[in-house]
Structure formats: C-alpha cells, structure tokens
Design a protein around this motif. Sequence first.
Motif, PDB file in Angstrom:
ATOM      1  N   LEU A  58      -5.085   0.445  11.295  1.00 24.11           N
ATOM      2  CA  LEU A  58      -3.874  -0.392  11.295  1.00 24.11           C
ATOM      3  C   LEU A  58      -3.267  -0.465  12.687  1.00 24.11           C
ATOM      4  O   LEU A  58      -2.793  -1.519  13.118  1.00 24.11           O
ATOM      5  N   LYS A  59      -3.293   0.646  13.420  1.00 23.39           N
ATOM      6  CA  LYS A  59      -2.762   0.652  14.784  1.00 23.39           C
ATOM      7  C   LYS A  59      -3.570  -0.266  15.688  1.00 23.39           C
ATOM      8  O   LYS A  59      -3.027  -0.995  16.520  1.00 23.39           O
ATOM      9  N   MET A  60      -4.891  -0.225  15.527  1.00 25.59           N
ATOM     10  CA  MET A  60      -5.769  -1.048  16.367  1.00 25.59           C
ATOM     11  C   MET A  60      -5.560  -2.530  16.117  1.00 25.59           C
ATOM     12  O   MET A  60      -5.644  -3.350  17.039  1.00 25.59           O
ATOM     13  N   SER A  61      -5.288  -2.899  14.869  1.00 22.38           N
ATOM     14  CA  SER A  61      -5.144  -4.319  14.528  1.00 22.38           C
ATOM     15  C   SER A  61      -3.717  -4.816  14.683  1.00 22.38           C
ATOM     16  O   SER A  61      -3.463  -6.020  14.603  1.00 22.38           O
ATOM     17  N   SER A  62      -2.771  -3.903  14.887  1.00 20.17           N
ATOM     18  CA  SER A  62      -1.350  -4.278  14.984  1.00 20.17           C
ATOM     19  C   SER A  62      -0.761  -3.687  16.257  1.00 20.17           C
ATOM     20  O   SER A  62       0.184  -2.899  16.209  1.00 20.17           O
ATOM     21  N   LEU A  63      -1.313  -4.065  17.403  1.00 23.46           N
ATOM     22  CA  LEU A  63      -0.919  -3.479  18.677  1.00 23.46           C
ATOM     23  C   LEU A  63       0.546  -3.732  19.016  1.00 23.46           C
ATOM     24  O   LEU A  63       1.154  -2.959  19.753  1.00 23.46           O
ATOM     25  N   HIS A  64       1.092  -4.817  18.474  1.00 20.55           N
ATOM     26  CA  HIS A  64       2.485  -5.158  18.796  1.00 20.55           C
ATOM     27  C   HIS A  64       3.474  -4.357  17.964  1.00 20.55           C
ATOM     28  O   HIS A  64       4.684  -4.438  18.170  1.00 20.55           O
ATOM     29  N   ILE A  65       2.988  -3.578  16.996  1.00 20.01           N
ATOM     30  CA  ILE A  65       3.866  -2.770  16.149  1.00 20.01           C
ATOM     31  C   ILE A  65       3.858  -1.342  16.680  1.00 20.01           C
ATOM     32  O   ILE A  65       2.814  -0.695  16.750  1.00 20.01           O
ATOM     33  N   SER A  66       5.034  -0.828  17.053  1.00 24.74           N
ATOM     34  CA  SER A  66       5.116   0.488  17.675  1.00 24.74           C
ATOM     35  C   SER A  66       5.171   1.630  16.672  1.00 24.74           C
ATOM     36  O   SER A  66       4.678   2.719  16.936  1.00 24.74           O
ATOM     37  N   ASN A  67       5.775   1.374  15.500  1.00 24.14           N
ATOM     38  CA  ASN A  67       5.959   2.452  14.532  1.00 24.14           C
ATOM     39  C   ASN A  67       5.315   2.089  13.200  1.00 24.14           C
ATOM     40  O   ASN A  67       5.973   1.580  12.287  1.00 24.14           O
ATOM     41  N   ILE A  68       4.025   2.361  13.071  1.00 25.28           N
ATOM     42  CA  ILE A  68       3.280   2.003  11.861  1.00 25.28           C
ATOM     43  C   ILE A  68       3.850   2.702  10.630  1.00 25.28           C
ATOM     44  O   ILE A  68       3.894   2.139   9.536  1.00 25.28           O
ATOM     45  N   ALA A  69       4.310   3.930  10.808  1.00 27.93           N
ATOM     46  CA  ALA A  69       4.757   4.736   9.659  1.00 27.93           C
ATOM     47  C   ALA A  69       5.910   4.086   8.901  1.00 27.93           C
ATOM     48  O   ALA A  69       6.028   4.242   7.683  1.00 27.93           O
ATOM     49  N   ASN A  70       6.761   3.357   9.605  1.00 33.88           N
ATOM     50  CA  ASN A  70       7.945   2.770   8.962  1.00 33.88           C
ATOM     51  C   ASN A  70       7.755   1.311   8.568  1.00 33.88           C
ATOM     52  O   ASN A  70       8.718   0.651   8.165  1.00 33.88           O
ATOM     53  N   ILE A  71       6.537   0.802   8.694  1.00 36.85           N
ATOM     54  CA  ILE A  71       6.258  -0.597   8.375  1.00 36.85           C
ATOM     55  C   ILE A  71       5.516  -0.688   7.044  1.00 36.85           C
ATOM     56  O   ILE A  71       4.567   0.056   6.805  1.00 36.85           O
ATOM     57  N   GLN A  72       5.971  -1.595   6.176  1.00 40.31           N
ATOM     58  CA  GLN A  72       5.285  -1.827   4.902  1.00 40.31           C
ATOM     59  C   GLN A  72       4.101  -2.775   5.126  1.00 40.31           C
ATOM     60  O   GLN A  72       4.223  -3.785   5.821  1.00 40.31           O
ATOM     61  N   PHE A  73       2.955  -2.437   4.546  1.00 36.96           N
ATOM     62  CA  PHE A  73       1.778  -3.290   4.612  1.00 36.96           C
ATOM     63  C   PHE A  73       1.421  -3.771   3.207  1.00 36.96           C
ATOM     64  O   PHE A  73       1.584  -3.027   2.224  1.00 36.96           O
ATOM     65  N   TYR A  74       0.937  -5.035   3.127  1.00 35.76           N
ATOM     66  CA  TYR A  74       0.533  -5.618   1.853  1.00 35.76           C
ATOM     67  C   TYR A  74      -0.958  -5.922   1.881  1.00 35.76           C
ATOM     68  O   TYR A  74      -1.494  -6.357   2.895  1.00 35.76           O
ATOM     69  N   ILE A 125       0.833  -1.195   0.000  1.00 33.96           N
ATOM     70  CA  ILE A 125       0.000   0.000   0.000  1.00 33.96           C
ATOM     71  C   ILE A 125       0.875   1.255   0.000  1.00 33.96           C
ATOM     72  O   ILE A 125       1.999   1.251   0.521  1.00 33.96           O
ATOM     73  N   SER A 126       0.356   2.307  -0.569  1.00 32.86           N
ATOM     74  CA  SER A 126       1.086   3.579  -0.639  1.00 32.86           C
ATOM     75  C   SER A 126       0.997   4.308   0.692  1.00 32.86           C
ATOM     76  O   SER A 126       0.171   3.975   1.557  1.00 32.86           O
ATOM     77  N   GLN A 127       1.849   5.322   0.854  1.00 33.80           N
ATOM     78  CA  GLN A 127       1.827   6.117   2.083  1.00 33.80           C
ATOM     79  C   GLN A 127       0.499   6.839   2.239  1.00 33.80           C
ATOM     80  O   GLN A 127      -0.025   6.961   3.354  1.00 33.80           O
ATOM     81  N   ASN A 128      -0.069   7.323   1.116  1.00 31.49           N
ATOM     82  CA  ASN A 128      -1.358   8.017   1.192  1.00 31.49           C
ATOM     83  C   ASN A 128      -2.463   7.080   1.687  1.00 31.49           C
ATOM     84  O   ASN A 128      -3.294   7.458   2.513  1.00 31.49           O
ATOM     85  N   GLU A 129      -2.456   5.835   1.143  1.00 29.09           N
ATOM     86  CA  GLU A 129      -3.466   4.861   1.572  1.00 29.09           C
ATOM     87  C   GLU A 129      -3.274   4.508   3.039  1.00 29.09           C
ATOM     88  O   GLU A 129      -4.236   4.328   3.791  1.00 29.09           O
ATOM     89  N   LYS A 130      -2.015   4.408   3.451  1.00 23.68           N
ATOM     90  CA  LYS A 130      -1.729   4.083   4.847  1.00 23.68           C
ATOM     91  C   LYS A 130      -2.222   5.188   5.775  1.00 23.68           C
ATOM     92  O   LYS A 130      -2.777   4.911   6.850  1.00 23.68           O
ATOM     93  N   GLU A 131      -2.040   6.450   5.360  1.00 26.59           N
ATOM     94  CA  GLU A 131      -2.498   7.565   6.183  1.00 26.59           C
ATOM     95  C   GLU A 131      -4.006   7.519   6.391  1.00 26.59           C
ATOM     96  O   GLU A 131      -4.517   7.825   7.469  1.00 26.59           O
ATOM     97  N   GLY A 132      -4.719   7.104   5.328  1.00 29.67           N
ATOM     98  CA  GLY A 132      -6.174   7.076   5.396  1.00 29.67           C
ATOM     99  C   GLY A 132      -6.733   6.051   6.364  1.00 29.67           C
ATOM    100  O   GLY A 132      -7.854   6.211   6.875  1.00 29.67           O
ATOM    101  N   ILE A 133      -5.980   4.990   6.602  1.00 30.84           N
ATOM    102  CA  ILE A 133      -6.469   3.916   7.480  1.00 30.84           C
ATOM    103  C   ILE A 133      -5.518   3.678   8.654  1.00 30.84           C
ATOM    104  O   ILE A 133      -5.540   2.630   9.289  1.00 30.84           O
ATOM    105  N   LYS A 134      -4.677   4.663   8.947  1.00 32.98           N
ATOM    106  CA  LYS A 134      -3.625   4.496   9.955  1.00 32.98           C
ATOM    107  C   LYS A 134      -4.181   4.076  11.313  1.00 32.98           C
ATOM    108  O   LYS A 134      -3.618   3.200  11.985  1.00 32.98           O
ATOM    109  N   GLU A 135      -5.279   4.675  11.736  1.00 34.97           N
ATOM    110  CA  GLU A 135      -5.836   4.349  13.045  1.00 34.97           C
ATOM    111  C   GLU A 135      -6.317   2.896  13.111  1.00 34.97           C
ATOM    112  O   GLU A 135      -6.165   2.225  14.136  1.00 34.97           O
TER     113      GLU A 135
END
Length: 478
Positions: free
Chosen positions: A177-193, A165-175
């Motif tokens: 992604l944080k809720m579903s990936s509680l063990h990940i501290s830095n969502i911004a630097n993680i690539q999602f597929y 996913i692109s950075q723009n798409e990630k920004e749109g659903i960032k919250e």
Amino acid sequence: MLPKAKFQVPIECSPKTLGDVYPHDLQLYQNVPFGEIMLDELQEICETRLKVLTLVERIHLQKLKMSVSQRKVALVKELYKEGIDEFARLINSSGCTSHTEEDIRVRRRDHISHFVLRSVVAFNALKKRWFFKQETRLFKWRFSSLNNEGIKQFMCINNFNFTPISQNEKEGIKEYLKMSSLHISNIANIQFYKVLFSHVISLVKKRKVFIMNGEAFVPEGEIAFVFVPYFKRNLISNFEAAREDRANLYNDERFTHIFTNLENNIHIENTILVQDREIQQCVSLDRLDTLSETSYPLCMRVLHKALRKNHHLTHGGRIQYCLFLKGIGISLSDVMNLWKSEFTKIMDEAIFNKEHSYQVRFAFGQEGSRRDYQPFTCLKIMESIVGPRDYHGCPFKHMLQDILEDELIDCGFNALERLTIMNLSKDGQYSAACNKYYEIKHNCFNDTLFKHPNIYFNESVKHHTSYHGLNLETEDAY
C-alpha cells in the motif's frame, strides 16, 4: 392559480415520505421525480441550475491549474455573491447530517432541475455534451466536500458494496500500500476499500493502487475515481429516456414553452475556449497549415491562406483570425510570433512593433481595457463590413460566386458538391452552406447548424481523432 406539473415514479409503490427519497445531499439522479410542482417554480429552479452550470464552466476554464477543491471553493464564493445560497450549501455539504424540511426541499429541487434539464438538452448534441461536462464537474466538486461518514452513507444509500479492509488485512499488505500510495504519508490512519480493478481503470493506469486477486485497494481520498465514472455512465444511459420524456410532452404547450426558453438560455457559443485533451494535443503553431486544410471552417481557411500568401491582413481580418486562434488554444506569444514572421516579410520589424503588435496584445486582453475578448460568432462574422481588399467576413455571404467557386475547387470539391454549396449561398442560407461544406469535408451527416467557427473547429478535430459521442475519459483529474 398557476397550473402544476406532475411527475410520476415508474414503480408500483411510491415512497412514503420525501425524506425516504432524499436522504443525502449528493444524488445520482437515477429515479424520476414524483409529486407536483408549480410551473413557475419549475422554470425558476431550472434557470438557477443553468446559472450554476455556467459558473462551473467559467471557473473550470479560469482555474485550470487549481485543484478540484480549490475550484469548488471558488464556485461557492461566486454562488453566494450571486445569491444562489441553497446550491452553495449543497455543494459544501459533507453528506447528510441534517434532515430538516428545508434540507429535503432543496434536495428535491436539485433532483427535479437536473432531471428536467436532461430532457431540455436531449435533442441537441452540442448542448447535451455541454450539460454532460458541467454536471460531471459539479458532481466531482460536490463529492470532494463529503467527509468519511458522508462517503459511507452515500455508498450505502446507492448500494455500492465496497468493502473497507480491516486493520489486520492492512498490516499484511502495508508495504504494498505504501508503494502504490506514495502521496499518502500516514497509511495507518487511512481507510482503504476493496474495489474490482475494472472500476478504477484510471487509477490502475497511473499505478496509484495496489491490486491483488482482481481487486484494487483504493484509499478513501481516491474513492471518487469510482463514483465519477459511474455518474458519467449513468447520465449517458439516461439521455435516451430523457429524449422520450421530452418527445411525450410535445403536445403540452406549457412544457414546450418552458423547454424552449431553457434551451435558448444555454449559450455554448459564448464559451469556446479549448477544453478537450484531444484538441489541446492537436493544436500548435507548427500545425496550423495542416489544421487550416482539415479542420478550419472556410472563413478561417481563407484568412489563413491570405496571411500566408500576402503576409498581411487588413484590420477586420486580423481581429477575426486573431480571436479565432485565441479560441483554439494558441497562446499570445505564439500568435505574436505568427503575425511577426509573416508581416516582417513585407515590412520592418520596427514598423510591425509600432503599428501591429499592440492590436494582438489588445485582443488577448493585455492592453487597453484588458477585456477577455471572445472569438466572433457566425452571426457577428456575417454582419461584418467587408471591402474589396478584405478577406474576413463569411465567404458564403460576402464572396462573389466565381471567387467562392475557386475556393471550393481549391478544397478539392467536385462540380456537384460545389453546385450544392453555391446554391445554398445564393439562396441566403449561409449557415446551411457552411454545414454542407463541413459534411462534404468530413464525409458525414451533421444535423445541427454551426453558430460559431470555433465550435466547427472543435467538432472537426474530434471527428478526425475518432471522437464519437460522449467520451468518458476526457475529464481531467478523474
């Protein structure tokens, strides 16, 4: 000059170079190897892979509380200690940063050894399951070594069209992604597929991914959840072809000799400790009476019944049954409680502690030489010396026929069933008698004679929990 084995790719045009066939250190083994190889090298690389798979199993059992990466480190350390350097390098590889002749050679040997061993185990259900488990673990551990670039190359080479996913798409659903990936501290630097949710059911069950419009957003650290199940399905689907490959070689003595030697080198009866969740969930101290009726082989059923009735077993019976209980996953403390609760019905606790508790701790490797004693094989049990007061040994070999018949009556067998088993026993076909006992108890056909009472127990529990074939969901972690 030694003869060569030839492999033929079942496609019209062979690739131009081996580099085209082996561009990555991690493989899915989807194609048949091509080219030629010396038969002595073929046997050597397959024997080496068997050593690797045996180490994989041993480390998995010894390091159950460790992470995948920690087990992989332990495996690599053992491989270097054993001098199996090329596999150690493969397992530690981050992907495909190097393409030297040596890299290509090692990848090809990896491919051929997997392909041949797949055919070696194809006709033996227990060894096929063993191979499946170890190869899946090995793939999982190797995948944990891949860096982001290695994962991307692996996906590209194997035509996995998972969209980052692109950075723009990630920004749109960032919250989300944080809720579903509680063990990940830095969502911004993680690539999602983006992956179809049906490809990551295990992650969905654990609520570890965000789903939108039928697509799961999988963080790069969890992408193995996609590939390990794919590897399993691919391996299972290729077993049928492996059966045909081996059947086609029955008239070639060069291959049948190698295959027989390799199959004989897979000693699954020496590694009996509990591995399957189905078994772990079923085994506990308070269920032993039920399990002795449903899933014990007759040799262990007799010992359990004698212990409950007489509150005592002679030395041979204590050792045989104690190691069996250890093998099915009963802890030292629980075995000690079982022994104490029965023995103290006919003796003082002080006498039990003085004369019998040491032996239980010894069997679990907590006293004396502290060896990791394994449950007895059927052969060792058949070779037991059995006296008139003893209940250990093999009932089909050591019991008098009238006593054996009484035991079979107690199991609920009718006259014809008893006669069938007792005739096999009289003819000295003790393993066949035990197998027939299993078939009647479980109302099924079993084409592989049991060589170990713990294997009998495992198969029985799986049967009763509707375990059929190769279960894709039994591996821990993925």
